[in-house]
Design a protein around this motif. Structure first.
Motif, PDB file in Angstrom:
ATOM      1  N   LEU A 155       0.815  -1.210   0.000  1.00 37.77           N
ATOM      2  CA  LEU A 155       0.000   0.000   0.000  1.00 37.77           C
ATOM      3  C   LEU A 155       0.851   1.263   0.000  1.00 37.77           C
ATOM      4  O   LEU A 155       0.426   2.300  -0.506  1.00 37.77           O
ATOM      5  CB  LEU A 155      -0.937   0.021   1.214  1.00 37.77           C
ATOM      6  N   GLY A 156       2.042   1.197   0.577  1.00 29.82           N
ATOM      7  CA  GLY A 156       2.888   2.373   0.669  1.00 29.82           C
ATOM      8  C   GLY A 156       3.816   2.534  -0.514  1.00 29.82           C
ATOM      9  O   GLY A 156       3.881   1.690  -1.418  1.00 29.82           O
ATOM     10  N   GLY A 195       6.425   9.481   2.303  1.00 28.36           N
ATOM     11  CA  GLY A 195       6.195  10.370   1.180  1.00 28.36           C
ATOM     12  C   GLY A 195       7.309  10.277   0.158  1.00 28.36           C
ATOM     13  O   GLY A 195       8.329   9.610   0.361  1.00 28.36           O
ATOM     14  N   ALA A 196       7.110  10.956  -0.966  1.00 32.03           N
ATOM     15  CA  ALA A 196       8.123  10.949  -2.023  1.00 32.03           C
ATOM     16  C   ALA A 196       9.408  11.593  -1.515  1.00 32.03           C
ATOM     17  O   ALA A 196       9.395  12.515  -0.700  1.00 32.03           O
ATOM     18  CB  ALA A 196       7.600  11.687  -3.252  1.00 32.03           C
ATOM     19  N   SER A 197      10.510  11.100  -2.006  1.00 32.79           N
ATOM     20  CA  SER A 197      11.822  11.531  -1.540  1.00 32.79           C
ATOM     21  C   SER A 197      12.192  12.879  -2.123  1.00 32.79           C
ATOM     22  O   SER A 197      11.830  13.224  -3.247  1.00 32.79           O
ATOM     23  CB  SER A 197      12.873  10.490  -1.932  1.00 32.79           C
ATOM     24  N   ARG A 253      12.749  10.154   7.333  1.00 33.64           N
ATOM     25  CA  ARG A 253      12.428  11.570   7.410  1.00 33.64           C
ATOM     26  C   ARG A 253      11.170  11.970   6.638  1.00 33.64           C
ATOM     27  O   ARG A 253      10.390  12.791   7.123  1.00 33.64           O
ATOM     28  CB  ARG A 253      13.628  12.388   6.924  1.00 33.64           C
ATOM     29  N   PRO A 254      10.883  11.429   5.465  1.00 32.54           N
ATOM     30  CA  PRO A 254       9.762  11.976   4.697  1.00 32.54           C
ATOM     31  C   PRO A 254       8.392  11.369   4.995  1.00 32.54           C
ATOM     32  O   PRO A 254       7.530  11.351   4.127  1.00 32.54           O
ATOM     33  CB  PRO A 254      10.176  11.679   3.249  1.00 32.54           C
ATOM     34  N   TRP A 255       8.154  10.839   6.216  1.00 33.86           N
ATOM     35  CA  TRP A 255       6.851  10.240   6.502  1.00 33.86           C
ATOM     36  C   TRP A 255       5.796  11.321   6.683  1.00 33.86           C
ATOM     37  O   TRP A 255       6.031  12.362   7.298  1.00 33.86           O
ATOM     38  CB  TRP A 255       6.935   9.364   7.755  1.00 33.86           C
ATOM     39  N   ASP A 274       5.030  13.996  -1.578  1.00 30.87           N
ATOM     40  CA  ASP A 274       3.786  13.465  -2.132  1.00 30.87           C
ATOM     41  C   ASP A 274       3.473  12.110  -1.502  1.00 30.87           C
ATOM     42  O   ASP A 274       4.338  11.241  -1.401  1.00 30.87           O
ATOM     43  CB  ASP A 274       3.922  13.313  -3.653  1.00 30.87           C
ATOM     44  N   CYS A 275       2.209  11.927  -1.070  1.00 29.85           N
ATOM     45  CA  CYS A 275       1.827  10.685  -0.383  1.00 29.85           C
ATOM     46  C   CYS A 275       1.144   9.697  -1.313  1.00 29.85           C
ATOM     47  O   CYS A 275       0.682   8.644  -0.856  1.00 29.85           O
ATOM     48  CB  CYS A 275       0.930  10.994   0.811  1.00 29.85           C
ATOM     49  N   GLY A 276       1.055   9.998  -2.592  1.00 30.77           N
ATOM     50  CA  GLY A 276       0.462   9.067  -3.537  1.00 30.77           C
ATOM     51  C   GLY A 276      -1.022   9.313  -3.748  1.00 30.77           C
ATOM     52  O   GLY A 276      -1.618  10.235  -3.197  1.00 30.77           O
ATOM     53  N   GLN A 277      -1.599   8.472  -4.572  1.00 27.19           N
ATOM     54  CA  GLN A 277      -3.024   8.548  -4.903  1.00 27.19           C
ATOM     55  C   GLN A 277      -3.745   7.404  -4.206  1.00 27.19           C
ATOM     56  O   GLN A 277      -3.342   6.242  -4.323  1.00 27.19           O
ATOM     57  CB  GLN A 277      -3.196   8.453  -6.425  1.00 27.19           C
TER      58      GLN A 277
END
Length: 724
Positions: free
Chosen positions: A132-133, A155-157, A174-176, A245-248
């Motif tokens: 899912l991630g 999230g996106a790097s 770090r990017p959570w 960005d956390c995705g769609q």
């Protein structure tokens, strides 16, 4: 901590300390990729495993890594999220976003929660199935006291989410980000045919279904109106998305039913009334495949009753489309049993074939006692259980038993991988209870035939021995009640910080003589000075390692539960059942279901088999990997050095020209990586693989092979997930 089971060719497990205040039980969970999440009163700690490409036998000789690197993510969970966080869920399926006056906190029908909630402490947390991630990882769902579930994912790097550990890239956290949520004012869309009125719910419990397919997963949650909702959760991630960005996400409610149970609610003033309810009341069985559909059994806990409801979903639906989910109209089975608050159910991860029936087994924790059960999948009638009082089924009061155990609730229960060659009537399990003192010896229980540890003769995992040593430590009464004696660190010297170590050194150098100060006093009257609370226990994805989260207290004086006063430790231990694990416990069958990260963890710490493609000793390639590299052989011969345009020759896992310019080689295609920013790094073996879009630019004639056979998330060498 001393190395454990060196003769088994595995790495030692080290405990570590946390400055935290636990507020709930069942607060330590392992992800399918061996990431460890620990919940405290207002925050979550995330730890990522540190892998090594050296065989464990070599690492033990001086280069052994810790199982988790020193960098951990700690994020607060008390923030009340704005409903706007869920607007993209409605925009994706072109539904109108419901508008209402939002008040932070509050929901449901409770006297307090319906008016609002100022406390948003952590209640429960659980990892989703893999996929899912971002980079095919899991996401973490966190339930808070305000009745909301927030989904945290990577999230996106921004290109800076990797750092160097012992000379190789390692993944950071770090990017959570918070992707979406449900509960209170956080509303999610309804699937077509399931529309109803939007309400502000107070969620009391939730559970992720086990992985059903590569497209998504199901999430079940219950509210304070005794309703259980089923959500379909799917996601799509762009590997080149902008930072953060956390995705769609496609999240829809696809089912709902009332789970009151057969026992009517009693008035709180009734003499027979007892509180019930659990933040861990939901649990999913394994999935049974039947043609183009799969069925799982959702267990739920209500008033002195455990119900089992079958959920069926189609396996042929398209990705990011509404799945076909059927919720049976009534329970297929149910168990009437006297239950106290925080009762829960744990399922065995195997479906047995007995005659012509498919059976799944599990354990009910009441939570003071354990009761085994088995449920058939092929029940044809769904008549449910007739309504009756608890007096009729004899569950008004708990059965008489050991008062010491009935007052000490179970806070963690693990069902171990079953033996395929020797079936038992009860699943193999281990459990821990909340309070560990010298007066009770039932805080750790197991029905496994555990062999004694060859080093010290103790039985059970290492963490159980450590806790037992702490609670059994004694001092003379005249010394134990000295106001200047700090006993909170006795038995755990490896967890001391620098200031505490200095205090011990000063004490050793002082002129204090206990024999002189206590001359003539009774030093034979010994008292126990420590007690321990065990907040949770969990098992690694393959079951080879267990971990416990515990806090230590002084039993001779009052203490304060503050960040400065409570000493919390995460303890580890290998599960050693003796004999041939691969044959006796079905260990090999379990390993086949695991991700590369999980198999790597079991190889390093749990005694699992080695992983192909990890080090120079195990570099075999399967036919698919060899055929894929053959497609790019001609392209490779045309590649030249980006500095001097000279031909490149392969040198091990690199490519070099005659002038000595060295380039890394793509683990998937064997093509040289001629410029920075064209590749991704594997978090397990450290290999680099060219990105899909760059491979297409290099070899446009092989576009179909690149898009069909090369993953954008997984390493082409070992199958591990990329760092960035």
């Amino acid at each position: 901590m001393a190395p454990e089971n060196e003769q088994n060719n595995i790495l030692p497990l080290e405990s570590f300390t946390l400055t935290a205040v636990p507020a709930s039980t069942h607060n330590i969970v392992w992800s399918p990729d061996a990431e460890l999440a620990i919940g405290c009163d207002d925050c979550v700690f995330l730890f990522i495993p540190e892998f090594t490409t050296h065989p464990p036998s070599n690492a033990i000789n001086g280069i052994a890594p810790r199982q988790y690197n020193d960098v951990a993510l700690r994020f607060p969970t008390v923030e009340h999220r704005n409903p706007e966080i869920n607007r993209p869920l409605f925009d994706l399926i072109k539904q109108e976003f419901p508008g209402f006056d939002y008040v932070p906190g509050g929901g449901g029908s409770g006297i307090v929660t319906s008016q609002g909630s100022s406390m948003n402490h952590l209640v429960a947390l659980e990892w989703s199935p893999s996929g899912l991630g971002r980079m095919n990882r899991s996401i973490l769902a966190v339930l808070t006291g305000a009745g909301t579930i927030i989904m945290y994912c990577e999230g996106a790097s921004d290109g800076m989410n990797a750092f160097k550990v012992r000379g190789r890239n390692a993944r950071s956290l770090r990017p959570w980000v918070a992707a979406w949520g449900v509960g209170a004012g956080l509303l999610v869309p309804f699937a077509e045919g399931h529309e109803t009125q939007y309400t502000k719910e107070c969620i009391t419990a939730f559970a992720w279904a086990r992985d059903i397919d590569s497209h998504g997963a199901l999430l079940a949650y219950s509210n304070d109106d005794d309703e259980i909702a089923i959500l379909s959760v799917q996601s799509k991630h762009d590997s080149n998305a902008s930072p953060g960005d956390c995705g769609q996400w496609r999240v829809e409610e696809v089912g709902r039913f009332v789970a009151e149970g057969p026992h009517p609610r009693l008035d709180p003033t009734d003499p027979d009334y007892s509180p019930s309810g659990s933040s861990f009341s939901l649990s999913w069985s394994p999935w049974l495949k039947r043609g183009d559909s799969k069925t799982s059994i959702l267990s739920y806990v209500s008033n002195n009753y455990v119900g089992f409801r079958q959920i069926t979903t189609s396996t042929s639906h398209q990705h990011m489309a509404t799945p076909d989910v059927e919720v049976k109209p009534a329970d297929s089975n149910g168990v009437c049993v006297s239950l106290a608050p925080d009762a829960f159910v744990t399922w065995e991860d195997l479906i047995w074939t007995i005659g012509e029936s498919k059976i799944c087994r599990g354990i009910i924790a009441t939570p003071s006692r354990v009761k085994a059960f088995q449920v058939p999948f092929d029940a044809e009638q769904y008549a449910g259980v007739a309504t009756h009082t608890t007096d009729e089924c004899g569950t008004t009061y708990p059965e008489p038993g050991d008062d010491g155990l009935t007052q000490n609730p179970i806070t963690g229960l693990v069902i171990h991988p079953p033996s395929l060659s020797h079936t038992t009537t009860t699943p193999s399990y281990s459990l821990v209870r909340l309070s560990a003192t010298h007066e009770n010896d039932g805080w750790y229980q197991t029905n496994l035939p555990l062999p004694p540890n060859p080093e010290d003769g103790t039985v059970g995992p290492r963490w159980a021995t450590e806790i037992n040593q702490i609670v059994e430590h004694q001092l003379p009464r005249v010394m134990a009640y000295r106001p200047d004696l700090d006993t909170s660190s006795i038995g755990s010297e490896e967890g001391l910080d620098e200031d505490e170590e200095m205090d011990f050194e000063l004490a050793e150098e002082s002129e204090y003589d206990p024999e002189e100060n206590f001359a003539g006093l009774d030093t034979e009257d010994q008292v126990h000075i420590n007690r321990v609370r065990i907040w949770g226990m969990t098992a690694s994805p393959g079951g080879g390692v267990t971990a416990a989260f515990a806090s230590q207290y002084n039993a001779t004086s009052y203490g304060r539960d503050t960040y400065a006063g409570v000493k919390c430790r995460v303890l580890f231990g290998k599960l050693d059942r003796g004999g041939d694990q691969s044959e006796e416990t079905g260990f090999s069958l379990v390993m086949k279901k695991l991700s590369t990260e999980a198999r790597m963890w079991e190889w390093m710490y749990g005694g699992g088999p080695p992983i192909t493609g990890i080090n120079t000793l195990i570099m075999e390639e399967n036919e698919e990997q060899s055929a894929l590299k053959d497609h790019f052989a001609l392209v490779r011969r045309k590649q030249v050095c980006s500095f001097c345009d000279l031909p490149l020759k392969p040198v091990g896992k690199s490519s070099r020209c005659s002038n000595g310019h060295l380039f890394d080689t793509c683990a998937t295609t064997n093509l040289p990586i001629l410029a920075p920013g064209l590749s991704r790094t594997c978090s397990v073996c450290g290999s680099k693989s060219l990105k899909q879009e760059d491979l297409i630019a290099i070899a446009p004639e092989l576009r179909d092979i690149v898009t069909d056979s090369i993953s954008a998330e997984l390493c082409g060498s070992c199958g591990g997930k990329f760092i960035n």
